[in-house]
Design a protein around this motif. Structure first.
Motif, PDB file in Angstrom:
ATOM      1  N   VAL A 199      53.911  11.221  81.074  1.00  0.00           N
ATOM      2  CA  VAL A 199      53.724  12.345  80.153  1.00  0.00           C
ATOM      3  C   VAL A 199      53.784  11.789  78.728  1.00  0.00           C
ATOM      4  O   VAL A 199      54.853  11.342  78.267  1.00  0.00           O
ATOM      5  CB  VAL A 199      54.811  13.418  80.363  1.00  0.00           C
ATOM      6  CG1 VAL A 199      54.606  14.570  79.378  1.00  0.00           C
ATOM      7  CG2 VAL A 199      54.800  13.909  81.801  1.00  0.00           C
ATOM      8  N   ASP A 200      52.630  11.795  78.058  1.00  0.00           N
ATOM      9  CA  ASP A 200      52.581  11.261  76.695  1.00  0.00           C
ATOM     10  C   ASP A 200      53.139  12.263  75.695  1.00  0.00           C
ATOM     11  O   ASP A 200      53.166  13.479  75.925  1.00  0.00           O
ATOM     12  CB  ASP A 200      51.135  10.921  76.315  1.00  0.00           C
ATOM     13  CG  ASP A 200      50.630   9.682  77.039  1.00  0.00           C
ATOM     14  OD1 ASP A 200      51.474   8.843  77.400  1.00  0.00           O
ATOM     15  OD2 ASP A 200      49.407   9.575  77.243  1.00  0.00           O
ATOM     16  N   ASP A 201      53.554  11.720  74.580  1.00  0.00           N
ATOM     17  CA  ASP A 201      53.992  12.524  73.446  1.00  0.00           C
ATOM     18  C   ASP A 201      52.875  12.499  72.409  1.00  0.00           C
ATOM     19  O   ASP A 201      52.059  11.560  72.376  1.00  0.00           O
ATOM     20  CB  ASP A 201      55.291  11.936  72.884  1.00  0.00           C
ATOM     21  CG  ASP A 201      55.864  12.754  71.749  1.00  0.00           C
ATOM     22  OD1 ASP A 201      56.611  13.700  72.044  1.00  0.00           O
ATOM     23  OD2 ASP A 201      55.576  12.426  70.581  1.00  0.00           O
ATOM     24  N   ALA A 202      52.842  13.495  71.564  1.00  0.00           N
ATOM     25  CA  ALA A 202      51.787  13.546  70.544  1.00  0.00           C
ATOM     26  C   ALA A 202      51.886  12.388  69.565  1.00  0.00           C
ATOM     27  O   ALA A 202      50.899  12.055  68.881  1.00  0.00           O
ATOM     28  CB  ALA A 202      51.861  14.875  69.784  1.00  0.00           C
ATOM     29  N   ASN A 203      53.055  11.760  69.543  1.00  0.00           N
ATOM     30  CA  ASN A 203      53.269  10.710  68.533  1.00  0.00           C
ATOM     31  C   ASN A 203      53.325   9.313  69.147  1.00  0.00           C
ATOM     32  O   ASN A 203      53.852   8.375  68.541  1.00  0.00           O
ATOM     33  CB  ASN A 203      54.558  10.986  67.772  1.00  0.00           C
ATOM     34  CG  ASN A 203      54.513  12.331  67.071  1.00  0.00           C
ATOM     35  OD1 ASN A 203      53.579  12.632  66.348  1.00  0.00           O
ATOM     36  ND2 ASN A 203      55.524  13.157  67.324  1.00  0.00           N
ATOM     37  N   GLY A 204      52.774   9.164  70.360  1.00  0.00           N
ATOM     38  CA  GLY A 204      52.747   7.852  70.985  1.00  0.00           C
ATOM     39  C   GLY A 204      52.391   7.952  72.455  1.00  0.00           C
ATOM     40  O   GLY A 204      52.112   9.038  72.978  1.00  0.00           O
ATOM     41  N   PRO A 224      54.371   3.564  70.052  1.00  0.00           N
ATOM     42  CA  PRO A 224      54.448   4.679  69.090  1.00  0.00           C
ATOM     43  C   PRO A 224      53.218   4.683  68.177  1.00  0.00           C
ATOM     44  O   PRO A 224      52.594   3.639  67.949  1.00  0.00           O
ATOM     45  CB  PRO A 224      55.708   4.374  68.279  1.00  0.00           C
ATOM     46  CG  PRO A 224      56.410   3.260  69.017  1.00  0.00           C
ATOM     47  CD  PRO A 224      55.341   2.511  69.751  1.00  0.00           C
ATOM     48  N   ASN A 225      52.873   5.843  67.660  1.00  0.00           N
ATOM     49  CA  ASN A 225      51.847   5.914  66.629  1.00  0.00           C
ATOM     50  C   ASN A 225      52.395   5.308  65.336  1.00  0.00           C
ATOM     51  O   ASN A 225      53.609   5.080  65.192  1.00  0.00           O
ATOM     52  CB  ASN A 225      51.420   7.363  66.383  1.00  0.00           C
ATOM     53  CG  ASN A 225      50.655   7.930  67.568  1.00  0.00           C
ATOM     54  OD1 ASN A 225      50.208   7.177  68.443  1.00  0.00           O
ATOM     55  ND2 ASN A 225      50.504   9.248  67.613  1.00  0.00           N
ATOM     56  N   GLU A 226      51.500   5.106  64.417  1.00  0.00           N
ATOM     57  CA  GLU A 226      51.920   4.525  63.136  1.00  0.00           C
ATOM     58  C   GLU A 226      52.945   5.432  62.466  1.00  0.00           C
ATOM     59  O   GLU A 226      52.822   6.654  62.473  1.00  0.00           O
ATOM     60  CB  GLU A 226      50.691   4.337  62.230  1.00  0.00           C
ATOM     61  CG  GLU A 226      50.985   3.586  60.953  1.00  0.00           C
ATOM     62  CD  GLU A 226      49.737   3.348  60.131  1.00  0.00           C
ATOM     63  OE1 GLU A 226      49.848   2.769  59.042  1.00  0.00           O
ATOM     64  OE2 GLU A 226      48.637   3.747  60.593  1.00  0.00           O
ATOM     65  N   LYS A 227      53.968   4.821  61.944  1.00  0.00           N
ATOM     66  CA  LYS A 227      55.060   5.488  61.227  1.00  0.00           C
ATOM     67  C   LYS A 227      56.016   6.220  62.175  1.00  0.00           C
ATOM     68  O   LYS A 227      56.806   7.044  61.734  1.00  0.00           O
ATOM     69  CB  LYS A 227      54.518   6.458  60.165  1.00  0.00           C
ATOM     70  CG  LYS A 227      53.724   5.781  59.068  1.00  0.00           C
ATOM     71  CD  LYS A 227      53.261   6.785  58.022  1.00  0.00           C
ATOM     72  CE  LYS A 227      52.441   6.063  56.928  1.00  0.00           C
ATOM     73  NZ  LYS A 227      51.986   7.027  55.885  1.00  0.00           N
ATOM     74  N   CYS A 266      59.413   7.569  61.416  1.00  0.00           N
ATOM     75  CA  CYS A 266      60.125   6.463  60.782  1.00  0.00           C
ATOM     76  C   CYS A 266      59.929   6.583  59.272  1.00  0.00           C
ATOM     77  O   CYS A 266      58.793   6.517  58.770  1.00  0.00           O
ATOM     78  CB  CYS A 266      59.586   5.129  61.284  1.00  0.00           C
ATOM     79  SG  CYS A 266      60.387   3.702  60.529  1.00  0.00           S
ATOM     80  N   TYR A 267      61.044   6.790  58.553  1.00  0.00           N
ATOM     81  CA  TYR A 267      60.963   6.929  57.102  1.00  0.00           C
ATOM     82  C   TYR A 267      61.362   5.627  56.431  1.00  0.00           C
ATOM     83  O   TYR A 267      62.317   4.961  56.849  1.00  0.00           O
ATOM     84  CB  TYR A 267      61.867   8.046  56.613  1.00  0.00           C
ATOM     85  CG  TYR A 267      61.400   9.420  57.066  1.00  0.00           C
ATOM     86  CD1 TYR A 267      60.444  10.118  56.323  1.00  0.00           C
ATOM     87  CD2 TYR A 267      61.907   9.993  58.231  1.00  0.00           C
ATOM     88  CE1 TYR A 267      60.009  11.369  56.738  1.00  0.00           C
ATOM     89  CE2 TYR A 267      61.483  11.240  58.649  1.00  0.00           C
ATOM     90  CZ  TYR A 267      60.528  11.932  57.904  1.00  0.00           C
ATOM     91  OH  TYR A 267      60.100  13.155  58.320  1.00  0.00           O
ATOM     92  N   ALA A 268      60.643   5.282  55.349  1.00  0.00           N
ATOM     93  CA  ALA A 268      60.974   4.080  54.575  1.00  0.00           C
ATOM     94  C   ALA A 268      61.740   4.505  53.328  1.00  0.00           C
ATOM     95  O   ALA A 268      61.362   5.450  52.628  1.00  0.00           O
ATOM     96  CB  ALA A 268      59.711   3.319  54.186  1.00  0.00           C
TER      97      ALA A 268
END
Length: 276
Positions: A199-204, A224-227, A266-268
């Motif tokens: 089951v995939d997630d929308a963000n990866g 994971p998707n970018e960020k 992921c926040y920078a």
């Protein structure tokens, strides 16, 4: 007078002071005192005779009293079976026998047992990853039901019954009809292919093999998707029980599983120095 199944043993006559009065047969002369007459009876031990044919044994009590419940132990030799079991009294009247037990009449009895040899034998070839068991001997025309037990993570793939000429006998629902021949039973078991649903997630995404066997180590590829970074990886079996995941891998249980992942943003953070 003795009750049924009992016999007279002795008769005594005594005064209240304990003086014994002489008996002639069952008669005595009454003294000028009060007397106590005491008669003693005992249960009769009736003999039990066993007539047993070749091929087995029947054991039980050698004697019994009237109305006793007498239990018989019947043991057939290897390759033999009990054909007939009867119990008759001294007048040749047949007594009821239920589950190897009869009620003793008020006379001697004879236990008669006959054993017969089975027509044919059944041989079970050694198997791996499971077992097949059942009768070792049978008569022509008997329906034989086999007990088939697979090891964890395996299933029966082949079950054959062949006669002495290697002709295959029809097996239906693990049962067959005994032919006029010895038979040999062979079985094989194979690993079960359990499904893995992702089951995939929308963000990866998460991926891996689509099927596996019990005990296999399953390596997951989580992207994971970018960020985004991985938040949780969850593996559950068909009952909803969680399976432990270590370093993106798990051990396959004996059921289908579902793999699902979640990701977090992921926040920078930029840190400024006062001297910068």
């Amino acid at each position: 007078i003795a009750s049924v199944g009992a016999e007279f043993v002795s008769l005594t006559v005594k005064t209240l002071s304990g003086e014994e009065i002489e008996l002639t047969g069952n008669s005595f002369t009454m003294p000028d005192k009060v007397v106590v007459v005491k008669a003693q009876f005992a249960k009769i031990d009736y003999p039990i005779t066993y007539n047993v044919s070749q091929g087995g044994t029947v054991t039980g009590a050698e004697t019994a009293n009237y109305n006793d419940s007498v239990e018989l132990t019947v043991t057939a030799d290897t390759g033999y079976y009990l054909d007939e079991l009867t119990v008759k009294d001294a007048q040749e009247n047949e007594l009821a026998v239920e589950d190897g037990t009869f009620i003793m009449p008020n006379c001697a009895v004879t236990v008669n047992a006959s054993f017969k040899k089975y027509d044919h034998s059944i041989t079970y070839l050694q198997t791996e990853n499971g077992t097949v068991t059942g009768e070792l001997f049978a008569n022509v025309g008997e329906e034989i039901t086999l007990s088939v037990v697979s090891d964890e993570g395996y299933k029966l793939s082949l079950l054959t019954v062949k006669d002495s000429e290697s002709s295959e006998i029809t097996v239906t629902d693990n049962s067959f009809v005994m032919p006029d021949s010895d038979v040999t039973i062979e079985a094989s078991f194979e690993p079960i292919n359990y499904d893995i649903t992702y089951v995939d997630d929308a963000n990866g995404t998460v991926s891996g093999v689509s099927t596996a066997h019990y005990g296999d180590e399953i390596q997951l590829t989580v992207t994971p998707n970018e960020k985004y970074i991985i938040d949780t990886i969850t593996v559950t079996d068909e009952t909803g029980t969680s399976i432990q995941v270590n370093d993106n891998a798990f051990i396959m249980p004996n059921s289908d599983v579902t793999v699902s992942v979640t990701f977090v943003r992921c926040y920078a953070y930029v840190v400024y120095s006062e001297n910068g």
